[in-house]
Scaffold this motif. Structure first.
Motif, mmCIF file in Angstrom:
data_model
loop_
_atom_site.group_PDB
_atom_site.id
_atom_site.type_symbol
_atom_site.label_atom_id
_atom_site.label_comp_id
_atom_site.label_asym_id
_atom_site.label_seq_id
_atom_site.Cartn_x
_atom_site.Cartn_y
_atom_site.Cartn_z
ATOM 1 N N ASP A 111 0.824 -1.209 0.000
ATOM 2 C CA ASP A 111 0.000 0.000 0.000
ATOM 3 C C ASP A 111 0.858 1.258 0.000
ATOM 4 O OD1 ASP A 111 -2.502 -1.265 0.044
ATOM 5 O OD2 ASP A 111 -2.508 -1.394 2.227
ATOM 6 N N LEU A 112 0.403 2.267 -0.736
ATOM 7 C CA LEU A 112 1.009 3.592 -0.692
ATOM 8 C C LEU A 112 0.135 4.421 0.243
ATOM 9 C CD1 LEU A 112 3.244 5.440 -1.816
ATOM 10 C CD2 LEU A 112 1.639 6.128 -3.601
ATOM 11 N N VAL A 113 0.740 4.953 1.293
ATOM 12 C CA VAL A 113 -0.031 5.630 2.328
ATOM 13 C C VAL A 113 0.478 7.040 2.585
ATOM 14 C CG1 VAL A 113 -0.698 3.502 3.516
ATOM 15 C CG2 VAL A 113 1.401 4.661 4.176
ATOM 16 N N LEU A 114 -0.406 7.855 3.177
ATOM 17 C CA LEU A 114 -0.044 9.165 3.717
ATOM 18 C C LEU A 114 0.396 8.944 5.155
ATOM 19 C CD1 LEU A 114 -3.069 11.305 2.537
ATOM 20 C CD2 LEU A 114 -0.739 11.394 1.650
ATOM 21 N N VAL A 115 1.508 9.529 5.526
ATOM 22 C CA VAL A 115 2.034 9.346 6.872
ATOM 23 C C VAL A 115 2.107 10.695 7.574
ATOM 24 C CG1 VAL A 115 4.006 8.553 8.236
ATOM 25 C CG2 VAL A 115 3.374 7.345 6.136
ATOM 26 N N ALA A 116 1.408 10.802 8.689
ATOM 27 C CA ALA A 116 1.516 11.982 9.542
ATOM 28 C C ALA A 116 2.744 11.782 10.424
ATOM 29 C CB ALA A 116 0.265 12.135 10.400
ATOM 30 N N THR A 117 3.558 12.837 10.574
ATOM 31 C CA THR A 117 4.782 12.705 11.346
ATOM 32 C C THR A 117 4.818 13.718 12.485
ATOM 33 O OG1 THR A 117 5.933 14.175 9.809
ATOM 34 C CG2 THR A 117 6.120 11.814 9.395
ATOM 35 N N GLY A 118 5.738 13.502 13.387
ATOM 36 C CA GLY A 118 5.887 14.394 14.536
ATOM 37 C C GLY A 118 4.687 14.284 15.469
ATOM 38 N N SER A 119 4.343 15.385 16.111
ATOM 39 C CA SER A 119 3.234 15.355 17.072
ATOM 40 C C SER A 119 1.903 15.041 16.395
ATOM 41 C CB SER A 119 3.145 16.670 17.836
ATOM 42 O OG SER A 119 2.917 17.748 16.943
ATOM 43 N N ALA A 120 1.762 15.324 15.098
ATOM 44 C CA ALA A 120 0.534 14.997 14.368
ATOM 45 C C ALA A 120 0.314 13.491 14.288
ATOM 46 C CB ALA A 120 0.575 15.593 12.964
#
Length: 122
Positions: free
Chosen positions: A53-62
């Motif tokens: 799967d190609l996914v959106l990744v939220a990083t850091g505190s998000a």
């Protein structure tokens, strides 16, 4: 947010209590053309992603905002599937999971849906 192609799953029998029940994946951060920018990042899962799967990744505190990862010590969470990608006037062809040798994304199981509904009513 960043793009990642999921390459596998992580299993850890000994971990901090806040990680209990949290799915962990391995993914390569990629550019819009699929070139690997950063290999083998551990990403917690809030959307039911799997290999290929190609996914959106939220990083850091998000990464800790989704209900599935609230209070979890993570700095990367898969929060959505990428269905289409355009850069400027160019539409990017996304290889389907079958072309990468991975199994196609399966719809959520009834058990997962029930769990989400229970979480929404509690």
């Amino acid at each position: 947010m960043r793009l990642a192609r999921i390459t596998g799953r992580v299993s850890a029998s000994v971990k901090t209590g806040s990680l209990a029940g949290v799915r962990m994946l391995v993914g390569d951060y990629v550019d819009p053309d699929g070139k690997v920018l950063e290999p083998a990042a551990v990403i917690t899962d809030a959307c039911g992603a799997g290999p290929g799967d190609l996914v959106l990744v939220a990083t850091g505190s998000a990464a800790r905002i989704p209900a599935e990862t609230a209070g979890v010590p993570t700095d990367a969470t898969a929060v959505g599937f990428v269905d289409q990608l355009s850069v400027g006037a160019r539409d990017i062809d996304l290889l389907p999971p079958e072309a990468t040798g991975a199994s196609p994304r399966r719809p959520r199981s009834n058990r997962q849906s029930q769990r989400r509904k229970q979480g929404a009513t509690e």
